[in-house]
Scaffold this active site. Structure first.
Site, PDB file in Angstrom:
ATOM      1  N   ARG A 163       0.373  -8.617  -5.277  1.00  0.00           N
ATOM      2  CA  ARG A 163       1.356  -8.757  -4.203  1.00  0.00           C
ATOM      3  C   ARG A 163       2.106 -10.089  -4.273  1.00  0.00           C
ATOM      4  O   ARG A 163       3.072 -10.290  -3.538  1.00  0.00           O
ATOM      5  CB  ARG A 163       0.677  -8.627  -2.842  1.00  0.00           C
ATOM      6  CG  ARG A 163      -0.215  -9.793  -2.454  1.00  0.00           C
ATOM      7  CD  ARG A 163      -0.984  -9.501  -1.187  1.00  0.00           C
ATOM      8  NE  ARG A 163      -1.644 -10.696  -0.668  1.00  0.00           N
ATOM      9  CZ  ARG A 163      -2.622 -10.676   0.223  1.00  0.00           C
ATOM     10  NH1 ARG A 163      -3.050  -9.523   0.697  1.00  0.00           N
ATOM     11  NH2 ARG A 163      -3.154 -11.801   0.653  1.00  0.00           N
ATOM     12  N   MET A 203      -5.833  -2.903  -5.298  1.00  0.00           N
ATOM     13  CA  MET A 203      -5.980  -2.722  -3.868  1.00  0.00           C
ATOM     14  C   MET A 203      -5.732  -1.247  -3.524  1.00  0.00           C
ATOM     15  O   MET A 203      -5.267  -0.470  -4.348  1.00  0.00           O
ATOM     16  CB  MET A 203      -5.015  -3.632  -3.114  1.00  0.00           C
ATOM     17  CG  MET A 203      -5.391  -5.107  -3.177  1.00  0.00           C
ATOM     18  SD  MET A 203      -4.218  -6.136  -2.253  1.00  0.00           S
ATOM     19  CE  MET A 203      -5.042  -7.727  -2.337  1.00  0.00           C
ATOM     20  N   ARG A 240      -7.080   0.645   0.267  1.00  0.00           N
ATOM     21  CA  ARG A 240      -8.247   0.951   1.101  1.00  0.00           C
ATOM     22  C   ARG A 240      -8.463   2.452   1.244  1.00  0.00           C
ATOM     23  O   ARG A 240      -9.557   2.962   1.033  1.00  0.00           O
ATOM     24  CB  ARG A 240      -8.064   0.313   2.479  1.00  0.00           C
ATOM     25  CG  ARG A 240      -9.150   0.620   3.490  1.00  0.00           C
ATOM     26  CD  ARG A 240      -8.888  -0.108   4.800  1.00  0.00           C
ATOM     27  NE  ARG A 240      -8.895  -1.555   4.588  1.00  0.00           N
ATOM     28  CZ  ARG A 240      -9.979  -2.318   4.645  1.00  0.00           C
ATOM     29  NH1 ARG A 240     -11.156  -1.770   4.933  1.00  0.00           N
ATOM     30  NH2 ARG A 240      -9.914  -3.610   4.433  1.00  0.00           N
ATOM     31  N   ASP A 279       0.815  -1.221   0.000  1.00  0.00           N
ATOM     32  CA  ASP A 279       0.000   0.000   0.000  1.00  0.00           C
ATOM     33  C   ASP A 279       0.845   1.266   0.000  1.00  0.00           C
ATOM     34  O   ASP A 279       0.331   2.351  -0.288  1.00  0.00           O
ATOM     35  CB  ASP A 279      -0.932   0.013   1.213  1.00  0.00           C
ATOM     36  CG  ASP A 279      -2.007  -1.054   1.134  1.00  0.00           C
ATOM     37  OD1 ASP A 279      -2.458  -1.351   0.010  1.00  0.00           O
ATOM     38  OD2 ASP A 279      -2.389  -1.598   2.173  1.00  0.00           O
TER      39      ASP A 279
END
Length: 407
Positions: free
Chosen positions: A295, A185, A187, A141
């Protein structure tokens, strides 16, 4: 038993290079003659006393770790609650640490994991059992503060950008009016979605529109931008971060809540956008979801990412032996040099802090990134480090870890 053993913990989601950090830790421990163990499945395994004896692992085995995706010893997303909320949990951990002679913990994870590391530094104060604790950064992230990047992010961004470049060739070959959406991805932070912008080599190249968590989703603005894109190029490739939110801060999509999970699983934002576009414009819209592939893609890691992930693990062990504690290894470009340096960052400054994509890295239209972002990202993508291949496919080793007999 003296508390001289070092414990290595993997925590949170895997990256393509996290095992390079593990290899760096083992390499430094062997060089220093220090006893080293790991917890099977991170903090949850530590609670159960499931420790792995890394002293018994032959060199030919641990030297393969950097070629392996996933978390080689297993990780968990379990959190260590504050002492006042669960003193019995702390006493249980103390029994394991004391019984195994562990005086140092190296915790490899993201910002939530650094909160665990920070709480572990309280053991001496709370229970009269001092620990040296060093954090090793890791997250795709890229939202850890006080480090130029988080190991794992460059490799994930490289995989995503390569995928966008290939998807663009695919969709453009199918004729006009086609729209492709790729969900990444992310969040709260849009680093992964933004990283897809590295795919473009010339103006007009994909990705044409980025939907980032930092920019509120406004359907009408998206329609206008898409119409312009289709007029110019005949097709469109959009990247949608899973954490995209509307003007009220509400997620576009999330998965049903999983009981017992500390995190709400996201997913489905791209499909929701696709349904809207198809309904409003009658377009042929296809959705691809990168999910865990971004990932796990060890075959396309950034060589720089791999090298510095390993260096971060090695540095953490060296710092612990020098007596440092309560810090995380931060990565910084060395001033006036073409290399990198490691800087100690206080865990208190990192724990649960979140680095979002800066406004200066987002394009004025809200659907793109700035040149400053690409100047930041492109050096991080450099170099390849292929895993061994056999029968035409990556050949990942199947490694076994002996249990530490400490009870």
């Amino acid at each position: 038993m003296t508390s001289s053993r070092v414990l290595y913990l993997q925590s949170g989601g895997p990256t393509a290079v996290v095992n390079a950090s593990a290899q760096g830790v083992i390499e430094a421990a062997r060089h220093a003659g220090v006893s080293l163990c790991a917890a099977r499945h991170g903090l949850s395994g530590l609670h159960r006393g499931e420790l792995l004896d890394l002293d018994a692992v032959p060199q030919r085995q641990w030297q393969q770790l950097s070629t392996l995706p996933g978390t080689c010893f297993g990780a968990s997303r379990e959190m260590l609650p504050p002492y006042n909320a669960a003193p019995e949990t702390w006493h249980q951990l103390r029994d394991v640490l004391c019984g195994a002679g562990i005086g140092t913990v190296l915790l490899n994870g993201g910002n939530g994991s650094m909160t665990i590391a920070l709480r572990l530094t309280e053991f001496g104060q709370r229970l009269g059992y001092p620990l040296r604790v060093i954090g090793i950064p890791k997250t795709i992230d890229n939202d850890l503060v006080a480090t130029h990047f988080s190991p794992g992010y460059p490799s994930a961004a490289k995989y995503l950008a390569a995928s966008v470049r290939e998807l663009a060739l695919d969709v453009s070959s199918l004729g006009p009016g086609r729209v492709m959406l790729l969900e990444t991805m992310g969040r709260n932070a849009g680093w992964l979605a933004a990283g897809c912008a590295a795919a473009a080599r010339h103006p007009g190249d994909a990705p044409h529109l980025l939907l980032l968590p930092e920019v509120p989703y406004r359907p009408e603005r998206l329609l206008d931008a898409l119409d312009t894109c289709l007029r110019r190029h005949g097709h469109a490739v959009l990247v949608v971060a899973e954490g995209v939110r509307d003007d009220n801060g509400l997620l576009l999509a999330e998965q049903p809540y999983t009981p017992g999970s500390p995190f709400q699983q996201l997913g489905g934002a791209a499909q929701r956008v696709a349904s809207y576009l198809a309904q409003q414009r009658g377009l042929h819209v296809h959705v691809a979801v990168a999910d865990c592939l971004q990932r796990a893609a060890r075959h396309l890691v950034s060589a720089l990412d791999l090298r510095l992930a390993q260096a971060a693990g090695r540095t953490a062990l060296e710092w612990a032996l020098q007596g440092q504690s309560g810090v995380m290894v931060g990565l910084r470009p060395a001033r006036g040099k073409e290399d990198w340096e490691m800087a100690a960052v206080a865990l208190a400054d990192v724990a649960d802090a979140e680095r979002l994509l800066p406004a200066s890295y987002i394009g004025a239209d809200g659907f793109s990134v700035s040149p400053d972002f690409l100047d930041y990202l492109r050096p991080l993508l450099q170099g390849e480090d292929w895993p061994p291949f056999a029968d035409g496919l990556p050949s990942y080793p199947s490694l076994q870890w002996p249990l530490l007999r400490w009870q």
